[in-house]
Design an enzyme around this catalytic site. Structure first.
Site, PDB file in Angstrom:
ATOM      1  N   TYR A 186       0.826  -1.205   0.000  1.00 29.47           N
ATOM      2  CA  TYR A 186       0.000   0.000   0.000  1.00 29.47           C
ATOM      3  C   TYR A 186       0.859   1.253   0.000  1.00 29.47           C
ATOM      4  O   TYR A 186       2.057   1.199   0.260  1.00 29.47           O
ATOM      5  CB  TYR A 186      -0.962  -0.004   1.195  1.00 29.47           C
ATOM      6  CG  TYR A 186      -0.331   0.361   2.523  1.00 29.47           C
ATOM      7  CD1 TYR A 186      -0.514   1.627   3.078  1.00 29.47           C
ATOM      8  CD2 TYR A 186       0.437  -0.566   3.233  1.00 29.47           C
ATOM      9  CE1 TYR A 186       0.056   1.963   4.301  1.00 29.47           C
ATOM     10  CE2 TYR A 186       1.004  -0.238   4.449  1.00 29.47           C
ATOM     11  CZ  TYR A 186       0.810   1.020   4.984  1.00 29.47           C
ATOM     12  OH  TYR A 186       1.370   1.356   6.189  1.00 29.47           O
ATOM     13  N   LYS A 210       6.537  -2.012   1.852  1.00 29.60           N
ATOM     14  CA  LYS A 210       5.366  -1.421   2.513  1.00 29.60           C
ATOM     15  C   LYS A 210       4.153  -2.337   2.335  1.00 29.60           C
ATOM     16  O   LYS A 210       3.258  -2.089   1.533  1.00 29.60           O
ATOM     17  CB  LYS A 210       5.089  -0.019   1.961  1.00 29.60           C
ATOM     18  CG  LYS A 210       4.161   0.824   2.858  1.00 29.60           C
ATOM     19  CD  LYS A 210       4.125   2.261   2.364  1.00 29.60           C
ATOM     20  CE  LYS A 210       3.157   3.111   3.181  1.00 29.60           C
ATOM     21  NZ  LYS A 210       3.624   3.311   4.571  1.00 29.60           N
ATOM     22  N   GLU A 218      11.974   2.145  14.305  1.00 28.09           N
ATOM     23  CA  GLU A 218      11.081   3.217  13.831  1.00 28.09           C
ATOM     24  C   GLU A 218       9.828   3.234  14.678  1.00 28.09           C
ATOM     25  O   GLU A 218       9.662   2.410  15.587  1.00 28.09           O
ATOM     26  CB  GLU A 218      10.734   2.999  12.357  1.00 28.09           C
ATOM     27  CG  GLU A 218      10.086   1.664  12.055  1.00 28.09           C
ATOM     28  CD  GLU A 218       9.997   1.355  10.566  1.00 28.09           C
ATOM     29  OE1 GLU A 218      10.152   2.271   9.752  1.00 28.09           O
ATOM     30  OE2 GLU A 218       9.757   0.180  10.234  1.00 28.09           O
ATOM     31  N   LEU A 223      11.191   1.152   7.088  1.00 27.89           N
ATOM     32  CA  LEU A 223      10.583   1.610   5.847  1.00 27.89           C
ATOM     33  C   LEU A 223      11.374   2.791   5.307  1.00 27.89           C
ATOM     34  O   LEU A 223      11.777   3.677   6.064  1.00 27.89           O
ATOM     35  CB  LEU A 223       9.131   2.035   6.092  1.00 27.89           C
ATOM     36  CG  LEU A 223       8.357   2.459   4.844  1.00 27.89           C
ATOM     37  CD1 LEU A 223       8.110   1.265   3.926  1.00 27.89           C
ATOM     38  CD2 LEU A 223       7.034   3.106   5.231  1.00 27.89           C
TER      39      LEU A 223
END
Length: 286
Positions: free
Chosen positions: A33, A150, A182, A206
């Site tokens: 996505y 992702k 993260e 990411l």
């Protein structure tokens, strides 16, 4: 008026949107996505999101459902149909519907599923939280090893957000081997002695589109940037901290595991980077 969404080549009211129960995105989380922000009716960093989508698809050996030009046209049409001034467009590509459940990938005759929808978020740019900052807790990072792709495998980040809320905080920073990877849906940063510190790119995090833009703007503004992993103790002892994401832009972090960061208020570097990011991104929005 009902929201208009896009499903496999058709624009339709959200109430009419349907995807098969045999779609691999539903059964296997076999999907990727992207989320693109909209300000002033224009798309921010669209080229970056399109490039990352292409990379995610390639890493999973998943076919692209359309060209970048077609994808841009769909985004613009949804913005127009839903009169979005400030908000986001969510895009999801799955490996499609093979007609039954099977661990093996379907053949090339099965087309990917492409779904997009808008979310209206008035006040996205002038978010009051940016003036007060957020509080985070630290949690062990137990996600799979390819966080650079992702995917829609978001169960643990969702659980982590809920654990943060249950602890009286706003979000969580995840930790692996003693170092922050993260946030649940964002890239993490600290500032010490005027230096911006954030984890270097790898499969562990990411590759944030907003991250790339913010670091570029920071360097252009003659700010010092160091890309390396940092610990929670370093975060607690930092002068300031913040995170970046497509929907939050640059968001100050004022507390880590109950310890105030710096003065306990948003710091000047995060505030300046937020200002620069919004100003510069609007100049190139499409």
């Amino acid at each position: 008026m009902s929201r208009i969404v896009y499903v496999n080549g058709q624009y339709m009211p959200e109430e009419e949107a349907k995807v098969s129960i045999f779609d691999r995105g539903f059964l296997m989380a076999d999907a990727v996505y992207e989320v693109t922000s909209v300000l002033g009716g224009k798309l921010l960093d669209f080229a970056g999101h399109a490039a990352r989508l292409k990379r995610s698809l390639s890493e999973l050996d998943m076919a692209s459902p359309c060209t970048e030009e077609e994808l841009l046209a769909i985004h613009r049409e949804l913005v127009a149909k839903n009169a979005i001034d400030e908000g986001m467009i969510y895009l999801q590509v799955t490996r499609g519907n093979p007609g039954d459940r099977d661990f093996a990938f379907p053949g090339p005759d099965v087309k990917p599923t492409l779904v997009l929808f808008t979310q209206s978020k008035p006040g996205l740019a002038d978010n009051p939280t940016a003036k007060t900052g957020i509080r985070v807790i630290s949690l062990e990072d137990i996600r799979w090893g390819r966080r650079d792709i992702k995917t829609v495998q978001l169960l643990y980040p969702s659980m982590a957000k809920m654990m943060a809320k249950q602890a009286g905080a706003d979000d969580a920073w995840m930790v692996e081997d003693g170092k922050v990877t993260e946030g649940t849906s964002n890239n993490a940063y600290i500032v010490k002695g005027g230096k911006i510190i954030t984890r270097n790119l790898s499969n562990d995090i990411l590759h944030g589109i907003t991250r790339a833009a913010v670091l570029r703007f920071a360097r252009e503004a003659q700010m010092e940037v160091e890309e390396r992993a940092f610990t929670i103790d370093e975060a607690k002892a930092a002068d300031e901290a913040f995170f970046t994401s497509a929907s939050a832009f640059v968001m100050p972090v004022v507390e880590v595991d109950g310890t105030a960061v710096g003065s306990g208020k948003p710091g000047p570097i995060a505030a300046r980077l937020r200002e620069i990011y919004i100003d510069e991104s609007l100049k190139t929005a499409i």
